[in-house]
Design a protein around this motif. Sequence first.
Motif, PDB file in Angstrom:
ATOM      1  N   SER A 132       0.831  -1.196   0.000  1.00 18.33           N
ATOM      2  CA  SER A 132       0.000   0.000   0.000  1.00 18.33           C
ATOM      3  C   SER A 132       0.869   1.251   0.000  1.00 18.33           C
ATOM      4  N   ASP A 290      -8.353  -6.715   4.261  1.00 18.93           N
ATOM      5  CA  ASP A 290      -8.167  -5.960   3.029  1.00 18.93           C
ATOM      6  C   ASP A 290      -7.602  -4.580   3.331  1.00 18.93           C
ATOM      7  N   PRO A 292      -6.259  -0.766   1.229  1.00 20.51           N
ATOM      8  CA  PRO A 292      -6.235  -0.064  -0.065  1.00 20.51           C
ATOM      9  C   PRO A 292      -4.841  -0.102  -0.672  1.00 20.51           C
ATOM     10  N   LYS A 293      -4.775  -0.307  -1.968  1.00 24.23           N
ATOM     11  CA  LYS A 293      -3.475  -0.239  -2.644  1.00 24.23           C
ATOM     12  C   LYS A 293      -2.925   1.187  -2.582  1.00 24.23           C
ATOM     13  N   ALA A 295      -3.948   4.899  -0.525  1.00 25.32           N
ATOM     14  CA  ALA A 295      -4.775   5.764   0.325  1.00 25.32           C
ATOM     15  C   ALA A 295      -4.265   7.187   0.128  1.00 25.32           C
ATOM     16  N   GLY A 336     -13.101   5.387   2.656  1.00 27.41           N
ATOM     17  CA  GLY A 336     -12.251   5.845   1.570  1.00 27.41           C
ATOM     18  C   GLY A 336     -11.991   7.336   1.536  1.00 27.41           C
ATOM     19  N   TYR A 338      -9.795   9.407   3.062  1.00 27.26           N
ATOM     20  CA  TYR A 338      -8.616   9.177   3.895  1.00 27.26           C
ATOM     21  C   TYR A 338      -8.178  10.414   4.689  1.00 27.26           C
TER      22      TYR A 338
END
Length: 341
Positions: A132, A290, A292-293, A295, A336, A338
């Motif tokens: 990430s 899980d 996020p790839k 953020a 999402g 962030y």
Amino acid sequence: MTMKFIKTALAASTMLATVAVSAAPALADKAHPVIGYTVYDMSSFISLGKAGAESIAKANGASVLWNSGHMDVNAQISQIQQFINQKVDAIIIAPVNSSTLGPQVDAAKAAGIPVVIVNLTATPAVMAEAVSYVGPDDVKAGEQEAQHLVDAIGHKGNIVVIQGPLGQSGEIDRTKGIKNILAKYPDVKLLAIQPGNWARNQAYSVMQDWLSRYGNQITGVVSENDDMAIGAIQAMREKSVKIPVTAVDGIKDGMRAVRDGTLLETNLQDGPLELGMAVQVAINHIQGKDVPKQAMFVMPEVTKDNVAHYYGQLYGDPAKFESDLPALINKNLADGHYAEQ
């Protein structure tokens, strides 16, 4: 004899089961991970963010091994190798230089250690290997601070730009954003551009030189972080000159400068939120959740109109902000948004 044999077999079976459980990775290893954290330097922004990283680690029963590269690529490489040798559960990196660290990230991956990149991006290959990236949209930040300054000087004049360390993604992307805006305004001339390396004292020297060289030709200053803006403002104060300045980070001194009118605007890159979120992402990944790839933080602009709100949040009651941080980070990761605060 048969019953005795059965009892013996059962005892042996129990012993083997016990050995098998103790030989397997303990659940506590996942519940209490050890995270290696290496940063480019202990700037004001990073120093503030360190408290957030440690707060999130504590809330999760994790521990952080903290190291600063002090702007030395080789020192950071050595720190990453040390983390690999220590068999930490994850490594978080704020790179000294965006073009390095490929072999070290590959070595961490080969050792089964996940890597999170924070605050500054690395090469595309390194970013692909990392689980990430947690950090700012620096192009957008550069655009926001440049637009604010250009509007303030009436879309004409001569500006100077104080950059971060050449080759760091923060410098590369903020400079790109600044130039994106300048390209729209032909009557705004870029008089000079030079690195101040995120440091007040270096920016002070750069601004002193520019004031001697260009004098009253300078109508605006874009600084790629608050520390450098404060150094430039000090140089101007000593010459009894006041030129509008914009910046990025939202550190305490930066917000105070906005509040007192010596800094026109800054863009809030919340250090505790950002560096703390990197820790939460690393822990979530370690525990099989899980993540996020990417953020990406879009920084809110801080001006005289809203500085009281953001200053109060971060610095009015730091203990409360720190205690609220784990819940805030988990909410932001879930929805999402962030940079929300």
